[in-house]
Design a protein around this motif. Sequence first.
Motif, PDB file in Angstrom:
ATOM      1  N   PRO A   1      24.080   1.670 -20.505  1.00  0.00           N
ATOM      2  CA  PRO A   1      24.670   3.008 -20.430  1.00  0.00           C
ATOM      3  C   PRO A   1      23.815   3.910 -19.554  1.00  0.00           C
ATOM      4  CG  PRO A   1      23.521   2.739 -22.511  1.00  0.00           C
ATOM      5  CD  PRO A   1      23.476   1.401 -21.827  1.00  0.00           C
ATOM      6  N   ALA A   2      24.448   4.890 -18.943  1.00  0.00           N
ATOM      7  CA  ALA A   2      23.727   5.837 -18.091  1.00  0.00           C
ATOM      8  C   ALA A   2      24.599   7.065 -17.864  1.00  0.00           C
ATOM      9  CB  ALA A   2      23.358   5.196 -16.746  1.00  0.00           C
TER      10      ALA A   2
ATOM     11  N   GLY B   1      22.180   6.232 -25.795  1.00  0.00           N
ATOM     12  CA  GLY B   1      22.779   4.949 -25.452  1.00  0.00           C
ATOM     13  C   GLY B   1      24.021   4.670 -26.260  1.00  0.00           C
ATOM     14  N   MET B   2      23.966   4.885 -27.572  1.00  0.00           N
ATOM     15  CA  MET B   2      25.141   4.662 -28.413  1.00  0.00           C
ATOM     16  C   MET B   2      26.234   5.683 -28.134  1.00  0.00           C
ATOM     17  SD  MET B   2      24.878   1.896 -30.098  1.00  0.00           S
ATOM     18  CE  MET B   2      26.213   2.072 -31.285  1.00  0.00           C
TER      19      MET B   2
ATOM     20  N   LEU C   1      15.554  -7.131 -13.581  1.00  0.00           N
ATOM     21  CA  LEU C   1      15.559  -6.525 -14.912  1.00  0.00           C
ATOM     22  C   LEU C   1      15.816  -5.029 -14.763  1.00  0.00           C
ATOM     23  CD1 LEU C   1      14.941  -6.476 -18.002  1.00  0.00           C
ATOM     24  CD2 LEU C   1      12.544  -6.050 -17.362  1.00  0.00           C
ATOM     25  N   PRO C   2      17.006  -4.549 -15.161  1.00  0.00           N
ATOM     26  CA  PRO C   2      17.231  -3.102 -15.152  1.00  0.00           C
ATOM     27  C   PRO C   2      16.498  -2.447 -16.330  1.00  0.00           C
ATOM     28  CG  PRO C   2      19.305  -4.360 -15.202  1.00  0.00           C
ATOM     29  CD  PRO C   2      18.195  -5.294 -15.564  1.00  0.00           C
ATOM     30  N   VAL C   3      15.781  -1.382 -16.052  1.00  0.00           N
ATOM     31  CA  VAL C   3      15.080  -0.627 -17.089  1.00  0.00           C
ATOM     32  C   VAL C   3      15.964   0.551 -17.498  1.00  0.00           C
ATOM     33  CG1 VAL C   3      12.964   0.591 -17.709  1.00  0.00           C
ATOM     34  CG2 VAL C   3      12.891  -1.266 -16.031  1.00  0.00           C
ATOM     35  N   PRO C   4      16.202   0.751 -18.789  1.00  0.00           N
ATOM     36  CA  PRO C   4      17.094   1.839 -19.221  1.00  0.00           C
ATOM     37  C   PRO C   4      16.664   3.196 -18.658  1.00  0.00           C
ATOM     38  CG  PRO C   4      16.604   0.395 -21.058  1.00  0.00           C
ATOM     39  CD  PRO C   4      15.722  -0.047 -19.935  1.00  0.00           C
ATOM     40  N   GLU C   5      17.658   4.036 -18.516  1.00  0.00           N
ATOM     41  CA  GLU C   5      17.493   5.329 -17.858  1.00  0.00           C
ATOM     42  C   GLU C   5      16.850   6.367 -18.777  1.00  0.00           C
ATOM     43  OE1 GLU C   5      20.710   7.171 -15.231  1.00  0.00           O
ATOM     44  OE2 GLU C   5      21.166   8.038 -17.179  1.00  0.00           O
TER      45      GLU C   5
END
Length: 724
Positions: A121-122, A533-534, A290-294
């Motif tokens: 999510p972003a 995120g949720m 590897l995408p790192v969460p925003e």
Amino acid sequence: MAISYQSEKRIFTLQTENTTYQMKVDDFGFLLHLYYGGKISGEMDYLLTYLDRGFSGNPFDVGADRTYSMDALPREYPDLGTGDYRNSAIVIRGADGSECCDLRYAGYEIKKGKYALPGLPAVSASREEAETLEILLEDPVSKVQVRLLYGVLPKEDIITRGAVIGNKGSSEITVEKAASVCLDFVTGEYDLLTFYGRHAMERNFQRTKVEHGCFSIGSRRGTSSHQYNPAVILAGRDTTEDSGSCYGCVFVYSGNFLCEAEKDQFGQTRVLMGLQEDLFHYPLKTGETLPVPETILGYTDQGLGKLSNMFQRCIRNHICRGKFAHQTRPVLLNSWEAAYFDFDGETIVRLAEDAAGLGIDMVVMDDGWFGKREDDNSGLGDWQVNEKKLGCTLGEMIERVNARGVKFGIWIEPEMVSEDSELNRAHPDWAMRVPGRKPVRGRNQLVLDFSRKDVRSYVFDRICDILDQGNIEYVKWDMNRSISDVYSMEKPQGKVLYDYVLGVYDFLEKMTARYPDILIEGCSGGGGRFDAGMLYYTPQIWCSDNTDAADRVRIQYGTSFFYPASAVGAHVSAVPNHQTGRCISLKTRGVVAMAGTFGYELDPGKLTEEEKETVKEQVRQYKKYADLIRTGDYYRLSNPFQDDFGAWMFVAEEGNHALLNVVMLENHGNMTVSYVKLRGLKADRLYEDTASGKKYYGSALMEAGLPIPVEMGEYRAYQWEFNS
């Protein structure tokens, strides 16, 4: 242009309406942080200082120049192994066991619109609302690459930070630590505002001085957790609700996280937000990423209240998605505290009849409707309707509920499996267990390995079988234990928890796509996974399993620093309260619950006729104020951890409509009078109290305030509606 590049000095500048963010590529290819704060003009590289710092290492590139050290310079994405001994944003372990990553500038790109992160999510925004800067860093030896992503939403005064780590080398590497943001400040004395808690008492406010050393919060529980929320504020020592500088950081992720704040040997401050190091060792083969969460960033010099409204608008308008993101939610009656596991189909229909008579829009059938589920020790994972218990099919019961003029919702807990369940007996390898060890129990349930696609697919199909049986318009998605015994049969163990969270997101993405007309409310023992995120998938989250109105004043206070009222699941429950045993008036319980999506958690059949009339009036009042509560600016008018009262208000964007709410938390003999000062009004306008007809200038209400009535009794509540 929100993003500009000065090629001669290689300086990047990000501009919003009121803030500036600036960084520089220096002569050696290091990306240095220059400035983040109020809007400025010019180039801020004059802030950089170079001194001979004993025992601070110097890169080989600088030769004999001992004044150049990564240990003292402000950095945009600090790595481990280059002479910077402060906390790192990234740690890479090579195939030879070494831990070193020397990231140098390799290029940039500026794009219209807002970047996205695969599987995560972003913040989302249109091409007209945002711009993206992508800066490429690379280690020339290992060929590790990091794409730093910056999203700029000028009108929102929001900047987002993301990162994608890639392996372009010939050998496998392991990512041991990964953050999405680092903020380095060369000057300033700061406090860190964090929000701690426990099950049934989440997001308590805490303000801590950033002193020499490192202060950190985080989660190792598999979720963002009840214990610490993945959102913090770095504030000046004298910052208040109304004035002073403050920076907010919100991690858009629902799993393990780590936030570190450190004052270094030279009095500089560094704040990092990213993935938790523990239980994280993510291998990347050649060509993998590897995408790192925003992380969402915001800054203001106008105090904490202004910062909160920035984040609330951003989450409401650019995180929450779907048809319900900008709709008033139905007022619902949940069966949990009304009946717990002791219900049948007739119970739910009776609740629907009672709800209809009170003006309530929806009845929700909570836990206990499936499999062998008579208590919380069995049945999870067996997603088949217990028609014997209901006395009919699910579809037939829903038709009877709808025939009463009431919508129907249902509870699920897809990520879990009971030890005593048919699913666990058929597929014991689907639950997380460490081979050769007995599992750690939580409510006698284990955690399904949602990092595995086959497990997710099976559960998804079973849940869809349920949702296709009738006119279900709401789902409460629960998750009722922390994750331990972290182990997967199919992948390296250091990947499991990260891939688990992406598996939950994948499940929710498919579910929202298949059922766009179902409102999903998130829950994890209440507020154990209350994060941005949720909210990308579930536009509201059950704020806490604690429905006690006095405790909820404090819980909702902490929640309001980042999250909008439209995201807060809040209900009126019975008294004595089931969590505290406290008795608080129905009026006060209603006022507190109106700071969220509003609903009821009780059996209406046990109410007196007078109480039923009160409920009817509460529902009418909430529906009258619903748009204001959902979209208005939110103001905290007291600190309920310190003051005798809790007070908050909603103000329409135009400033012509306001709703003031007050709950007395203390009452003593010969009680002193408290005055509540309003905020967000237009100083030169006259405002009319709709109940009394009295008129006040906005300036008077904000500068002098209103006296709170002194009355006998505990936890008195008051509401004032003002129009201009």
